[in-house]
Enzyme design. Sequence first.
Site, PDB file in Angstrom:
ATOM      1  CG  ASP A  23      -1.912   1.192   1.177  1.00  0.00           C
ATOM      2  OD1 ASP A  23      -2.373   1.549   0.072  1.00  0.00           O
ATOM      3  OD2 ASP A  23      -2.213   1.775   2.223  1.00  0.00           O
ATOM      4  CB  SER A  24       0.185   4.738  -0.906  1.00  0.00           C
ATOM      5  OG  SER A  24      -0.998   4.859  -0.132  1.00  0.00           O
ATOM      6  CE1 TYR A  55       2.494   5.806  -3.710  1.00  0.00           C
ATOM      7  CE2 TYR A  55       1.508   4.041  -4.996  1.00  0.00           C
ATOM      8  CZ  TYR A  55       2.599   4.572  -4.345  1.00  0.00           C
ATOM      9  OH  TYR A  55       3.785   3.886  -4.322  1.00  0.00           O
ATOM     10  N   GLY A  56      -3.424   8.943  -3.960  1.00  0.00           N
ATOM     11  CA  GLY A  56      -4.739   9.275  -4.507  1.00  0.00           C
ATOM     12  C   GLY A  56      -4.870  10.635  -5.151  1.00  0.00           C
ATOM     13  CB  CYS A  86      -2.997   0.381  -2.712  1.00  0.00           C
ATOM     14  SG  CYS A  86      -3.030   2.114  -3.183  1.00  0.00           S
ATOM     15  CG  ASN A  87      -9.466   0.188  -3.088  1.00  0.00           C
ATOM     16  OD1 ASN A  87     -10.221  -0.626  -3.584  1.00  0.00           O
ATOM     17  ND2 ASN A  87      -9.193   0.201  -1.792  1.00  0.00           N
ATOM     18  CB  THR A  88      -4.990   4.754  -5.264  1.00  0.00           C
ATOM     19  OG1 THR A  88      -5.908   5.227  -4.281  1.00  0.00           O
ATOM     20  CG2 THR A  88      -4.592   5.880  -6.177  1.00  0.00           C
ATOM     21  CD  GLU A 178      -0.249   6.987   5.501  1.00  0.00           C
ATOM     22  OE1 GLU A 178       0.935   6.996   5.852  1.00  0.00           O
ATOM     23  OE2 GLU A 178      -0.890   5.931   5.301  1.00  0.00           O
ATOM     24  CB  CYS A 210      -9.627   4.348   0.149  1.00  0.00           C
ATOM     25  SG  CYS A 210      -8.039   4.834   0.872  1.00  0.00           S
ATOM     26  CB  THR A 211      -6.793  -0.396   2.006  1.00  0.00           C
ATOM     27  OG1 THR A 211      -5.689   0.388   1.534  1.00  0.00           O
ATOM     28  CG2 THR A 211      -7.185  -1.412   0.956  1.00  0.00           C
ATOM     29  CG  HIS A 212      -5.412   4.923   4.169  1.00  0.00           C
ATOM     30  ND1 HIS A 212      -4.822   4.406   3.042  1.00  0.00           N
ATOM     31  CD2 HIS A 212      -4.413   5.474   4.902  1.00  0.00           C
ATOM     32  CE1 HIS A 212      -3.512   4.653   3.088  1.00  0.00           C
ATOM     33  NE2 HIS A 212      -3.243   5.295   4.208  1.00  0.00           N
TER      34      HIS A 212
HETATM   35  N1  DGL Z   1      -5.043   3.063   0.742  1.00  0.00           N
HETATM   36  C1  DGL Z   1      -4.965   3.392  -0.611  1.00  0.00           C
HETATM   37  C2  DGL Z   1      -6.206   3.042  -1.382  1.00  0.00           C
HETATM   38  O1  DGL Z   1      -6.786   2.003  -1.073  1.00  0.00           O
HETATM   39  C3  DGL Z   1      -4.201   4.603  -1.035  1.00  0.00           C
HETATM   40  C4  DGL Z   1      -4.577   5.926  -0.553  1.00  0.00           C
HETATM   41  C5  DGL Z   1      -3.643   7.007  -1.046  1.00  0.00           C
HETATM   42  O2  DGL Z   1      -2.432   6.824  -1.004  1.00  0.00           O
HETATM   43  O3  DGL Z   1      -4.160   8.053  -1.470  1.00  0.00           O
HETATM   44  O4  DGL Z   1      -6.619   3.715  -2.281  1.00  0.00           O
END
Ligand code: DGL
Length: 285
Positions: A23-24, A55-56, A86-88, A178, A210-212
């Site tokens: 993940d990011s 990353y988003g 990471c979905n992004t 974060e 988003c996994t966050h």
């Molecule tokens: N947790 C990530 C996701 O699932 C990345 C979020 C990010 O870095 O913006 O999209």
Amino acid sequence: MGRSGATRGGYLPVIDMAIGIFDSGLGGLTVLDAAQKRLPSMQFIYLADSANAPYGVRKTEDIYNLTCVAVQKLFDLGCDLVILACNTASAAALRRMQEMWVPSQKRVLGVFVPLIEALTERNWGDNSPPREVEVKHVALFATPATVSSRAFQRELAFRAIGVDVEAQACGGVVDAIEDGDMILAEALVRSHVDALTRKMPNPQAAILGCTHYPLMEEIFQTALGHEVKVFSQGNLVAESLADYLERHPDIKGIGNTAYFTTGDPERVSDRATQFLKRKIQFDAA
Ligand code: DGL
């Protein structure tokens, strides 16, 4: 264990048969945690590209390049199978990586499909034509890059017809998580839910894309109301990984996990320990 691989941060152990989880930042820990519980004898390597998160808000090309560098690092550490938790990265990079970059003896999997299969009441890997499903109004919460990719809608269209998806790009939430600023993260979640429900007043289901966001699941659920079914990826991805491993019995582990970050290991370890409520120690990648 045994071999060593040179990386930017020095020498890291090379671990045979480990499953890479990327993940990011910290969000992928929600997937890792579920995978560790579901598959306690497997061996995992978690890599957080904290130095480049989030990353988003990045451009597709940038996300693609960063994801390839990170996944290569996991290959170099001995992973033959990597999950983009990471979905992004799954939205912006996975398809191109699979078509053009992933070596034939390696596998890289994303986190969208298990979620969409659950939403559309399909069994793992059911590729039958799209059909009508129970849920008709779906709220999607995701990063700006995931929302603008429309990857979720594309994958959904392969499996279901007649589903109305309203997407909300949740700017700022990943940065707040974060930074460990949960008060700001909560306020942002409430305002994003509010913005979504102005566009779609009665969603039947909500996707935490988003996994966050599972780290804020209660806030999403309360803001949406308890009649809305909230889907998050941890258990769904862990279950589909278990299914994959049943079909690939050659992948075996010894039940431990190594954690690496491109950011500051102490800072990332503190946050991870706070989120998972158990001691997590990251090393420099
Ligand atoms: N947790 C990530 C996701 O699932 C990345 C979020 C990010 O870095 O913006 O999209």
